[in-house]
Structure formats: C-alpha cells, structure tokens
Design a protein around this motif. Structure first.
Motif, PDB file in Angstrom:
ATOM      1  N   LYS A 331       1.131  -1.034  -0.228  1.00  0.00           N
ATOM      2  CA  LYS A 331       0.362   0.311  -0.148  1.00  0.00           C
ATOM      3  C   LYS A 331       1.156   0.793  -0.278  1.00  0.00           C
ATOM      4  N   SER A 332       1.853   0.827   0.367  1.00  0.00           N
ATOM      5  CA  SER A 332       3.016   2.001  -0.118  1.00  0.00           C
ATOM      6  C   SER A 332       3.183   2.505  -1.369  1.00  0.00           C
ATOM      7  N   ILE A 333       2.855   1.962  -2.320  1.00  0.00           N
ATOM      8  CA  ILE A 333       2.404   2.418  -3.609  1.00  0.00           C
ATOM      9  C   ILE A 333       0.914   3.074  -3.690  1.00  0.00           C
ATOM     10  N   ASP A 334       1.031   4.336  -4.077  1.00  0.00           N
ATOM     11  CA  ASP A 334      -0.581   4.719  -4.196  1.00  0.00           C
ATOM     12  C   ASP A 334      -1.102   4.226  -5.803  1.00  0.00           C
ATOM     13  N   TRP A 335      -1.684   3.169  -5.342  1.00  0.00           N
ATOM     14  CA  TRP A 335      -2.839   2.593  -6.495  1.00  0.00           C
ATOM     15  C   TRP A 335      -3.692   3.236  -6.975  1.00  0.00           C
ATOM     16  N   GLY A 336      -4.095   4.194  -6.113  1.00  0.00           N
ATOM     17  CA  GLY A 336      -5.772   5.138  -6.465  1.00  0.00           C
ATOM     18  C   GLY A 336      -6.977   3.530  -6.443  1.00  0.00           C
ATOM     19  N   TRP A 337      -7.727   4.419  -6.805  1.00  0.00           N
ATOM     20  CA  TRP A 337      -9.330   3.535  -7.128  1.00  0.00           C
ATOM     21  C   TRP A 337      -9.565   2.267  -7.859  1.00  0.00           C
ATOM     22  N   PHE A 338      -8.477   2.212  -7.743  1.00  0.00           N
ATOM     23  CA  PHE A 338      -8.446   1.195  -9.412  1.00  0.00           C
ATOM     24  C   PHE A 338      -7.268  -0.150  -9.515  1.00  0.00           C
ATOM     25  N   GLU A 339      -6.994   0.100  -7.948  1.00  0.00           N
ATOM     26  CA  GLU A 339      -6.340  -0.703  -7.165  1.00  0.00           C
ATOM     27  C   GLU A 339      -6.567  -2.466  -8.157  1.00  0.00           C
ATOM     28  N   TRP A 340      -7.732  -2.913  -7.764  1.00  0.00           N
ATOM     29  CA  TRP A 340      -8.377  -3.733  -8.262  1.00  0.00           C
ATOM     30  C   TRP A 340      -7.731  -4.953  -9.593  1.00  0.00           C
ATOM     31  N   PHE A 341      -7.990  -3.332 -10.471  1.00  0.00           N
ATOM     32  CA  PHE A 341      -7.599  -3.989 -11.979  1.00  0.00           C
ATOM     33  C   PHE A 341      -6.025  -3.355 -12.692  1.00  0.00           C
ATOM     34  N   MET A 342      -5.464  -2.396 -11.866  1.00  0.00           N
ATOM     35  CA  MET A 342      -4.217  -1.690 -11.743  1.00  0.00           C
ATOM     36  C   MET A 342      -3.214  -2.743 -11.980  1.00  0.00           C
ATOM     37  N   ARG A 343      -2.860  -3.732 -10.447  1.00  0.00           N
ATOM     38  CA  ARG A 343      -2.347  -4.358  -9.996  1.00  0.00           C
ATOM     39  C   ARG A 343      -1.869  -5.715 -11.382  1.00  0.00           C
ATOM     40  N   PRO A 344      -3.000  -6.542 -12.200  1.00  0.00           N
ATOM     41  CA  PRO A 344      -2.968  -7.445 -12.791  1.00  0.00           C
ATOM     42  C   PRO A 344      -2.396  -6.991 -14.491  1.00  0.00           C
ATOM     43  N   ILE A 345      -2.686  -5.586 -14.869  1.00  0.00           N
ATOM     44  CA  ILE A 345      -2.004  -4.474 -15.778  1.00  0.00           C
ATOM     45  C   ILE A 345      -0.368  -5.377 -15.666  1.00  0.00           C
ATOM     46  N   PHE A 346      -0.191  -4.342 -14.494  1.00  0.00           N
ATOM     47  CA  PHE A 346       1.671  -4.672 -13.611  1.00  0.00           C
ATOM     48  C   PHE A 346       1.987  -5.484 -13.612  1.00  0.00           C
ATOM     49  N   ASP A 347       1.232  -6.497 -13.266  1.00  0.00           N
ATOM     50  CA  ASP A 347       1.673  -7.623 -13.371  1.00  0.00           C
ATOM     51  C   ASP A 347       1.942  -8.356 -15.060  1.00  0.00           C
ATOM     52  N   LEU A 348       1.160  -8.069 -15.652  1.00  0.00           N
ATOM     53  CA  LEU A 348       0.973  -8.565 -17.063  1.00  0.00           C
ATOM     54  C   LEU A 348       2.561  -7.630 -17.681  1.00  0.00           C
ATOM     55  N   LEU A 349       1.897  -6.780 -17.206  1.00  0.00           N
ATOM     56  CA  LEU A 349       3.318  -6.071 -18.432  1.00  0.00           C
ATOM     57  C   LEU A 349       5.269  -6.154 -17.976  1.00  0.00           C
ATOM     58  N   ASN A 350       4.948  -6.468 -16.949  1.00  0.00           N
ATOM     59  CA  ASN A 350       6.032  -6.757 -15.857  1.00  0.00           C
ATOM     60  C   ASN A 350       6.555  -8.402 -16.588  1.00  0.00           C
ATOM     61  N   TRP A 351       5.776  -9.142 -16.536  1.00  0.00           N
ATOM     62  CA  TRP A 351       5.910 -10.332 -17.118  1.00  0.00           C
ATOM     63  C   TRP A 351       5.979 -10.178 -18.813  1.00  0.00           C
ATOM     64  N   LEU A 352       5.919  -9.329 -19.505  1.00  0.00           N
ATOM     65  CA  LEU A 352       5.951  -8.666 -20.795  1.00  0.00           C
ATOM     66  C   LEU A 352       6.966  -8.868 -20.873  1.00  0.00           C
ATOM     67  N   PHE A 353       7.309  -8.128 -19.861  1.00  0.00           N
ATOM     68  CA  PHE A 353       9.112  -7.308 -20.021  1.00  0.00           C
ATOM     69  C   PHE A 353      10.091  -8.530 -20.135  1.00  0.00           C
ATOM     70  N   LYS A 354       9.426  -9.442 -18.571  1.00  0.00           N
ATOM     71  CA  LYS A 354      10.535 -10.003 -18.454  1.00  0.00           C
ATOM     72  C   LYS A 354      10.971 -10.767 -19.988  1.00  0.00           C
ATOM     73  N   VAL A 355       9.747 -11.143 -20.219  1.00  0.00           N
ATOM     74  CA  VAL A 355       9.839 -12.124 -21.726  1.00  0.00           C
ATOM     75  C   VAL A 355      11.142 -11.710 -22.482  1.00  0.00           C
ATOM     76  N   THR A 356      10.661 -10.552 -22.793  1.00  0.00           N
ATOM     77  CA  THR A 356      10.831  -9.578 -24.239  1.00  0.00           C
ATOM     78  C   THR A 356      12.265  -8.967 -23.802  1.00  0.00           C
ATOM     79  N   GLY A 357      12.551  -8.367 -22.401  1.00  0.00           N
ATOM     80  CA  GLY A 357      13.543  -7.945 -22.159  1.00  0.00           C
ATOM     81  C   GLY A 357      13.668  -6.321 -22.689  1.00  0.00           C
TER      82      GLY A 357
END
Length: 573
Positions: A331-357
């Motif tokens: 919660k030290s990251i201020d996700w905002g009102w759409f935290e429930w939606f932003m966390r999956p977007i972040f996880d997907l983007l971070n996974w794509l970053f690890k895959v593509t470099g």
C-alpha cells in the motif's frame, strides 16, 4: 455567416480544452517525471538528476557528507541492493545508497542516496532505542560497541551499551538481500532492582521530498495503522498541526515515501503501539512509535522485534514482505481507486518485460493483447459505424426535409436507426473500455520503480519521461531547448496524426460544430499528451494504428457482406 460562427465556436471550445487541461493536469493527472534526456545536435544525451539524491552536497550544506561520515566509528552495510553504514554514535542507520538505482540514465551516473547523516543538508536517518524514568537509557550521543565491522545478509551485528546501574542494552541487527532490516531490541537487567522501559523507533528527515505530491500520487508522510492506509496526511498537515497526528494501533507501519523510495518503521505485527507523524522543534519531519511499557526484573532479559524497510518500492519485494508478515506494505504504492485492475495490468506488463527484455516492446505486446481481448466488442462497434457511414445520404436527406422541425427529425432518424439496425452509441464502447486500461498504464508508468529509466529504441532512452525529440529545434540540430508547452515530441505528433486518420474513417458528424471540434481534437490532444511519459504515448500510438487497421478491415468486410458482388450474367447463344 453561420459557418463563421461555427468555426469561431469550435476554436473557442478547443482553446478552453487546451488551456483548461494545462491548468488542471498537474493537480489531477500529473505528467511524467523530469526529462532525463535531451537531443543535442542529433545525439541523445542524458541530463543530470540531482533531485534524486536527497543528501547531495549543495551550497547550503552544513558540512560535507564525507567529513560527517568520518567523524564517528561505523559499521558497514553491504548487500546486493544496499551500501552504506550505521553510525555507532547514536546507533543510527543514516548512510544508505541504493546501488541498483541511478540518478540519471548516464552510464557513469552515481547511485541514488536514500539516507544521509545529521549535519548534512536533507539529513535522513532511522533510529531505535528505549525511554524510561529513573534509568539511564542510550541517546543520540551514546557510543555503542559493535560485534562486527560489517552488516550483510546472513551476517548479523550486535550493538551493545551498558549504563552505570547494570542494565545492558542490545540492538541485534540483521538484513536480507532486499531492503528489510530486522532489529531485535534486547535489555538485560544485571542491576539490583526492576526497571520500567518503553521501546521506540523513529525516522527523521530534515526536508520535504523533491518529488511533488498530487491528487493521484501521494508523496510525504505515510502509514498503515489500524488496518487502513492513510494518504491524507501530507507535509502541509504537519506544518499546520504542531502536535502532529497520533494514532494507536496494533502493528502496521509508518514512515515517509518519495515517488519511488520508502523508509518505513515496522513494529512487530500485533504489538500495541502509539504512533505519530509530526514536525519536531528542530523543523525536521519525524515518524515514530512507542511500544507498551514493560518491566525487566533483576537477572532477567526482555526483547522485542521490529523492522525497518529502506529502499525502492519494488512490487515483487513488497508482496514478498507482506507474505512474511509486514501488513499491506504494498500500500506504500499509491495505486488509487482502480488498484484491483492496476495490479493485474502491472503484473502482465512486468511479465512481458521479462519475456521480451525491452519495456517498449512489452508495452506494444500489451497493446496487442488489449485489442485482441476487445475485438468482439470492437467488431460490433465498427459494424455500427460502418452502417452509419452507409446511411449518411439518407440522414442528410432527412435533415434537409425536416430542417425546420427538430422533433420530427429526431423521430425519423430513430426510425432509420431501427430499420437499418444501427446503434450510434455502440461505436463509443471500445473507447470507453480502453479508458481503465489507459489509466492503469498511466499509473503504472507514474508510480512503479520497475519502469523508471527503462529504454525502448533509437532516441527513446527513458519511457517514463517525455519524448525528447522535437521538430521545434529541428530535432536537436538548433542549439536551444524549447519550453515545455512547445516541446512536442515525435510520439505526440504520431499520436495526433493517427488520431486524425482514425477520425477520418469514422462517420462524419451531422452537426458542423461537432465536425470542426473533431477536426481540431487530434491536434489538441497532441499538445495535451506531449508532457506525458513516452511509454504512455507509445501505447496510444500503437493502439491508434491497430484501430485504423481494424477499422479498414472490418469496414471492408462489412461493406462486402451488405453489398455482395454480383456474378456476371453469361449470355446464352
């Protein structure tokens, strides 16, 4: 005359949008961080980022940091992510550098400094100890004895000090390979009488963060106490309220957050504490807590556990620490009102970053995934818009026939929509559904340290900063830096062009004022989006290109379905 009025109205409305956005965006939708690169004579050069170093020596320095660090004995700190030292005078953790984070994108850029000792500008440190009545307790000038010269993962250090009446105080420090210090506060009573004590922990910083605090991004005092994250207490709250803010809680954490960094005191989970955020008499901002009073009988020892997080707000580590018992540290990251939606977007983007470099490639892949998931809805929307295009001649005829009877015109147009099975509002649905994705990506780029200073390709070396390449100075060939409102980069220009092409494919608006507003809108958005992160601009440009391609294909397919080619008639002889 009427056309001139319509044009004037369109210009006025466009100007209101442009000016109004400029006035409100910094408050409600803050743009990207400071520019980290510039194009000079056609070459990309990194810009220094001194504000990333809260302990940088400046003309306001009380003393040089190296001088202050050399004044007292110290225990070194060495981990894969942290370097620094602990001051044995006062047992303060006051020298900490984040070795994996750099001030700028330059290869020789120094590491970001998080903590700095008292006596330097923007001093920032953490300290643990005890208070008691009728007993000498260690203070800021106490010189502790260390069991080892270096604190490292798997190599704890014990700091000890004894008072004249036989009580020995110990701080047993350990650290992991991330950013978490574990501190066991132990008191051994070798005296003749019982003693009453309270343990405490504090974090003190002499000045406010250089990072701005906004409506969508909290910077400053922060806490998770009583089962709730508090983003409402800011620097101004502590400036105005001399008594500070005090709360009772069982466990939790409190401290100070910058945009990407956090220093948080973490008492033992479930332990009753009295926590406060305040501005001290010296002018420094302080987060502290005190535990419940306890008695140490003669010949007995009492210990308590606490922790300190000091480092970058990397989501994976924060989640790991939550699993280890640090309540809601993410919660030290201020996700905002759409935290429930932003966390999956972040996880997907971070996974794509690890895959593509490459983070830019990851954003492009995310854009394709979003468009693919939305294809069924977009298909219906584009079918409706294609139908709107097809019946435009009929709509114009109705406008001419009932131009003096607005009510009858609305009735006839509604009948036309029903007859042709057209829903004029369905074309807006794909755009509306993209708004949460766009906002989630915007927040991820703004608050996630994982995205900081990530390059893409060519001139874009930092996707979390605005596009630095602009034709205003002939792409860096002219020796001047245009002001922010004129620094329109290549990506914002592409955004405007692709949006204009997208609007051209849509059915033409019947209202001339709407036509003119839609004609101006792409170029207004070009200016509006220019200060935003290049990663966000990249997402929008790629999304527009995919939308154009999708529109062209679906329109072509729909036109052929509605008007199938007739087979040529073969004459019989």
């Amino acid at each position: 005359m009427n056309d001139n009025k319509n044009m004037l109205l369109a210009i006025v409305l466009s100007a209101m949008v442009l000016i109004g956005w400029s006035l409100l965006s910094d408050t409600f939708f803050p743009t990207a961080g400071p520019q980290t690169q510039q194009v000079d004579n056609g070459k990309v050069k990194p810009l220094p980022q001194p504000q990333a170093d809260p302990g940088a020596d400046t003309p306001r320095a009380i003393r040089n940091r190296d001088v202050v660090l050399a004044e007292s004995p110290r225990v070194g700190i060495e981990t894969p992510r942290l370097e620094g030292s602990i001051n044995l005078k006062g047992a303060r953790i006051d020298d900490l550098v984040l070795v994996e984070q750099r001030e700028s994108i330059a290869k020789d850029s120094p590491a970001v400094r998080l903590l700095s000792p008292a006596g330097t500008p923007q001093a920032y440190f953490a300290q643990f100890g005890w208070t008691g009545q009728g007993i000498a307790t260690p203070g800021p000038d106490t010189l502790w004895t260390a069991s080892s010269q270096t604190l490292a993962p798997g190599k704890p250090v014990t700091l000890s000090w004894s008072n004249p009446t036989g009580q020995r105080f110990e701080l047993i420090l350990s650290i992991d390979d991330g950013y978490l210090f574990s501190v066991k506060q132990r008191v051994v009573n070798q005296g003749t009488g019982a003693v009453g004590l309270r343990s405490y922990g504090l974090a003190s910083r002499s000045e406010k963060s250089a990072d701005p605090s906004t409506w969508t991004q909290h910077v400053g005092p922060i806490s998770f106490l009583g089962g709730k994250a508090d983003y409402g207490v800011d620097w101004e709250t502590l400036d105005e309220n001399k008594a500070g803010v005090t709360r009772d809680s069982r466990g939790g954490w409190l401290g100070f957050t910058d945009k990407y960094w956090l220093t948080a005191l973490v008492p033992a989970d479930g332990a009753p504490i009295e926590a406060s955020l305040r501005k001290s008499a010296s002018g420094a901002y302080q987060a502290d807590y005190a535990g419940a009073p306890f008695i140490v009988a003669p010949g007995q020892a009492v210990s308590g556990d606490t922790r300190l997080f000091a480092g970058a707000k990397e989501k994976r580590l924060l989640d790991t620490y939550e699993d280890a018992g640090v309540t809601k540290l993410s919660k030290s990251i201020d996700w905002g009102w759409f935290e429930w939606f932003m966390r999956p977007i972040f996880d997907l983007l971070n996974w794509l970053f690890k895959v593509t470099g490459n983070f830019g490639v990851a954003i492009i892949c995310l854009t394709f995934i979003v468009r693919l998931l939305m294809f069924p809805i977009a298909d219906k929307g584009f079918r409706s818009m294609a139908g709107m295009r097809r019946v435009q001649p009929k709509m114009k005829a109705l406008q001419e026939r009932y131009k003096d009877d607005k009510q009858r015109l609305q009735q006839e147009m509604l009948k036309l929509y029903q007859t042709e099975k057209i829903n004029p509002a369905s074309g807006c649905l794909p755009i509306l559904l993209q708004i949460p994705v766009f906002y989630a990506l915007y927040k991820v780029l703004m608050v996630s340290v994982e995205m900081r200073h990530q390059p893409f390709a060519l001139w874009i070396k930092d996707l979390s900063a605005p596009d630095p390449l602009t034709p205003v100075n002939l792409f860096g060939l002219l020796d001047f830096t245009p002001p922010g409102f004129l620094a329109i980069g290549v990506l914002p220009i592409l955004l405007g062009v692709t949006m204009w092409l997208q609007f051209k494919l849509n059915p033409q608006q019947m209202d001339p004022v709407q036509q003119q507003i839609f004609g101006f809108m792409p170029w207004i958005l070009m200016f509006v989006m220019a200060p935003f992160a290049a990663g966000l601009q990249l997402y929008w440009v790629v999304s527009n290109i995919l939308t154009i391609a999708q529109q062209k294909w679906l329109y072509y397919r729909y036109d052929h379905e509605m008007n199938p080619p007739t087979e040529p008639v073969v004459s019989k002889k």
